[in-house]
Design an enzyme around this catalytic site. Structure first.
Site, PDB file in Angstrom:
ATOM      1  CG  HIS A 137      -1.713  -1.161   1.507  1.00  7.52           C
ATOM      2  ND1 HIS A 137      -2.870  -1.420   0.809  1.00  7.52           N
ATOM      3  CD2 HIS A 137      -1.579  -2.178   2.400  1.00  7.52           C
ATOM      4  CE1 HIS A 137      -3.417  -2.543   1.266  1.00  7.52           C
ATOM      5  NE2 HIS A 137      -2.655  -3.017   2.229  1.00  7.52           N
TER       6      HIS A 137
HETATM    7  C1  BDR Z   1      -3.096   0.798   5.319  1.00  4.49           C
HETATM    8  O1  BDR Z   1      -3.316   0.325   6.649  1.00  4.49           O
HETATM    9  C2  BDR Z   1      -2.113  -0.122   7.213  1.00  4.49           C
HETATM   10  O2  BDR Z   1      -2.301  -1.383   7.754  1.00  4.49           O
HETATM   11  C3  BDR Z   1      -1.062  -0.087   6.128  1.00  4.49           C
HETATM   12  O3  BDR Z   1       0.175   0.327   6.658  1.00  4.49           O
HETATM   13  C4  BDR Z   1      -1.606   0.913   5.138  1.00  4.49           C
HETATM   14  O4  BDR Z   1      -1.202   2.228   5.468  1.00  4.49           O
HETATM   15  C5  BDR Z   1      -3.788  -0.122   4.347  1.00  4.49           C
HETATM   16  O5  BDR Z   1      -5.153  -0.155   4.598  1.00  4.49           O
END
Ligand code: BDR
Ligand code: CA
Length: 313
Positions: free
Chosen positions: A243
């Site tokens: 992500h």
């Molecule tokens: C986001 O949530 C976190 O768990 C990850 O680091 C990312 O920023 C994804 O939904």
């Protein structure tokens, strides 16, 4: 080309850590002013510790790390140890960082950075809940017009949710903060799950990073070994979605991504859909567009960029 000044606001998190490493590996394009930590994936004492560990792994202890808000603006903190492990950075062997935490709060550091640099020259890269940014905007509304851009990992439209059926984690944890940012008028680019779920850390891509055979290469591969498990089991996909590094990759290679300039509103009241990002992707309302909402990415191009850059560290 002048280097773009950025602040990374983050809750590391393995994917946050990879985003930080990608920024550190790109000094020609990016001038990392500070890392500001927020509570999110794990509580604040752990996110600020993890940020310092990542800087030490990269040998970049010159970048200041500030601790910010320990909890969302109006709600108890929700964390994600079920994804990131107890430390938030499970995978590699971790250590107690030696570099000190910078004095002062992350919120003040964000305000000070925006006031002390020319207007329109500091970009806020947000990789976690938006609490620190919203607190800074609330405390010092004069800084909003000085922001070059907020580039955010958060939200979803077609992919809908990962922490609830309707909401993505970063927005769900502090929906009121997200609402403040989306309504602020600052230029915003969003990396929602719609794009990050296409950027998968598959086995061959992780092995290419491990094959760099450097400290950072092994550190990153070991984080991704841990991180991919959860998503592979959950989605049955070939790897975990990377992500947060999409935020940095977009600054480096915007041509790898495509999206639409649309209106995005955040649900802050409904129990059922709390934290949902209602993106007017099909432009069916007359609400004013407030964000570039990214929908697609060249995943091979992304991993080529990431691996090449990590090789420099
Ligand atoms: C986001 O949530 C976190 O768990 C990850 O680091 C990312 O920023 C994804 O939904
Ligand atoms: Ca994150």
């Amino acid at each position: 080309m002048s280097r773009r000044k950025i602040i990374i606001d983050t809750d590391p998190g393995q994917d946050d850590a990879v985003a930080i490493l990608l920024a550190l590996a790109s000094p020609e394009e990016l001038d990392l002013l500070a890392i500001t930590c927020v509570a999110g994936n794990v509580p604040l004492h752990r996110t600020q510790t993890n940020a310092r560990i990542v800087l030490e792994a990269a040998g970049r202890t010159d970048v200041p790390v500030y601790a910010g808000c320990p909890a969302p603006l109006h709600r108890p903190l929700v964390t994600a140890e079920h994804v990131h492990g107890k430390t938030g950075l499970d995978g590699p062997e971790l250590w107690e960082p030696q570099m000190p935490l910078a004095e002062g709060s992350a919120v003040d550091a964000i305000i000070e950075a925006l006031r002390s640099h020319d207007p329109g020259t500091v970009t806020l890269c947000t990789l976690g809940p938006l609490t620190n940014i919203a607190a800074a905007f609330n405390t010092a509304p004069d800084i909003i017009s000085r922001v070059q851009e907020v580039v955010m990992m958060g939200g979803a439209y077609f992919e809908v949710g990962n922490i609830t059926p309707a909401a993505e984690f970063n927005i769900y944890v502090d929906p009121e903060a997200a609402e403040i940012v989306f309504k602020s008028g600052a230029p915003i680019t969003v990396m929602p799950l719609d794009v990050t779920h296409k950027v998968l850390a598959t086995r061959p891509r992780i092995e290419a990073i491990r094959a760099l055979d450097s400290r950072v290469g092994h550190f990153t591969a070991e984080m991704l070994d841990f991180f991919e498990r959860f998503d592979v089991e959950k989605y049955g996909s070939e790897g975990g979605p990377l992500h947060d590094p999409c935020v940095i990759a977009w600054l480096l290679r915007p041509e790898l991504f495509s999206g639409r300039h649309v209106n995005v509103e955040v649900e802050t009241r409904s129990d059922l859909t709390l934290g949902m990002t209602v993106a007017d992707w099909w432009r069916v309302t007359d609400r004013t567009p407030n964000a570039l909402f990214i929908g697609d990415a060249d995943a091979d191009g992304f991993f080529e960029l990431l691996t090449q850059r990590l090789a420099r560290l």
